[in-house]
Design a protein around this motif. Structure first.
Motif: not given
Lengths: 253, 171
Positions: A224-253
């Motif tokens: 109602e307040l923002w008639p042209s509100r836009t959502v940008f949907l960011v979809r990362f690929g599978d390799p990125v998600m795999e790498r993310e898990k590895v980095l999380e285990r390694a504790g990289v920030k």
């Protein structure tokens, strides 16, 4: 990608290669020598190159919103020629934004490192390595904050992670009133169209430049307040998600 | 100035060919016209406006042009140079407003020939400000919209929204 650079910012970047900020007295001679000895870019000692600052030196570095609106309108009209549908049109706008995102990323890093290392009297460009984001969250914060401020002069309005367990690779960046859509009202038979697909292309270029394979799309979510509100949907690929898990285990920030 | 725009009844935009491209009423209870009637109204006004512009009186120039030189070179020159508009610097405008005891119709013509017709209450003040603002909104939300085709009917949601919001905000 295939589309030629059409944006003012890219114009300024390509101009910069030809004319660095400070000139020496014997320009022709030094240029001839330089081209023989080192074909690289000359960096002035005080690091006041054309890349370090906005081309527009006025106080708030303001640009005309009207001329941008007309330029962007023409870009939409150009993209609209010989398209088969709304998705095709959005794909073309996305492709126009993609190379801009790739190049903006470099500029963003260059400027952020130059300001952070300006306290040290640095003359070499390798004083501090640019902090390229390695994790998804840092990347998204970079887009949400510094990139949005560079482009639109303010941060984006929201950054969310998909709550659905089926799509952990989906993130959402919300802009309540996208600047590119200010003067655009899509006709009723194309109500799904969102011309901020161009901005989605920029985001995609930034993510790809950082090494995150991504698909970004823009969606209308009017309130109602923002008639042209836009959502940008960011979809990362599978390799990125795999790498993310590895980095999380390694504790990289 | 709270009641400046309370008396705004309706707005009509006519393109430079005399076609109706926008029509909107801002108050309920106005007498309804059919779409066809509005088209006729727009076309008629376009004609009347053109007539009023062409019947703007000219006054004779006080000192006549030197006759022997012009008569040998051109035939049409003496007739045209004999009369001039009272104020040659100002372009001829035609009908600006029309007032009855129930309403006042103000016409604003842009440089490109688009005409804005605003029907207001005769007591409403600063109509020029209102019409300038409407022109500004038109320039922003219609002319900068890549999906608007020039000289075609205005169907821009953002224009409707901002026009309504601005007039309501001033009520």
């Amino acid at each position: 990608m295939a589309a030629p650079p059409r944006h003012a910012t890219m114009q300024s970047i390509s101009n910069g290669g030809i004319a660095p900020g400070t000139d020496r007295p014997q320009t022709q001679q030094t240029q001839a020598q330089l081209s023989q000895q080192s074909p690289g870019l000359r960096v002035p000692s005080n690091r006041k190159t054309i890349y370090d600052r906005h081309l527009n030196r006025s106080r708030n570095a303001e640009l005309s919103r009207a001329s941008f609106a007309f330029l962007f309108g023409e870009m939409v009209t150009y993209a609209q020629r010989r398209v088969t549908g709304i998705q095709d049109l959005e794909k073309r706008l996305n492709e126009q934004g993609y190379p801009l995102g790739l190049r903006l990323l470099d500029l963003l890093f260059y400027r952020s490192t130059s300001t952070s290392s300006s306290a040290l009297s640095s003359s070499s460009t390798s004083s501090s390595p640019p902090n390229r984001p390695l994790r998804i969250i840092t990347l998204l914060h970079l887009i949400h904050g510094p990139l949005w401020r560079l482009l639109f002069g303010r941060a984006a309005d929201a950054l969310e992670h998909s709550v659905s367990p089926d799509t952990p690779n989906e993130y959402m960046i919300t802009d309540n009133d996208p600047m590119v859509n200010t003067y655009i009202s899509a006709p009723r038979d194309m109500s799904m169209l969102n011309c901020a697909a161009y901005v989605a292309g920029i985001i995609e270029g930034v993510c790809d430049g950082c090494g995150f394979e991504t698909k970004v799309s823009a969606h209308n979510q009017p309130t109602e307040l923002w008639p042209s509100r836009t959502v940008f949907l960011v979809r990362f690929g599978d390799p990125v998600m795999e790498r993310e898990k590895v980095l999380e285990r390694a504790g990289v920030k | 100035m709270p009641d400046n725009t309370r008396g705004v009844f309706s707005l009509i935009i006519i393109n430079k060919a005399g076609g109706l491209i926008y029509q909107r009423e801002f108050q309920s209870g106005l007498r309804n016209l059919s779409t066809n009637d509005y088209l006729v109204l727009a076309g008629t006004f376009h004609g009347v406006h053109a007539i009023t512009r062409s019947i703007t009186p000219k006054i004779p120039i006080s000192q006549p042009a030197p006759s022997p030189a012009t008569s040998s070179t051109g035939i049409t020159a003496p007739a045209a140079s004999g009369y001039s508009y009272p104020n040659p610097g100002v372009p001829v405008s035609g009908l600006d407003y029309l007032e009855t005891d129930k309403f006042r119709m103000t016409c604003f013509q842009t440089l490109t020939g688009t005409k804005f017709l605003l029907f207001t209450d005769p007591l409403t003040g600063s109509v020029d400000t209102i019409i300038q603002k409407i022109y500004e909104l038109y320039a922003d939300y219609v002319m900068k919209n890549p999906f608007y085709q020039i000289e075609m009917p205005v169907r821009c949601e953002a224009f409707d929204r901002h026009l309504g919001a601005w007039l309501r905000g001033r009520t």
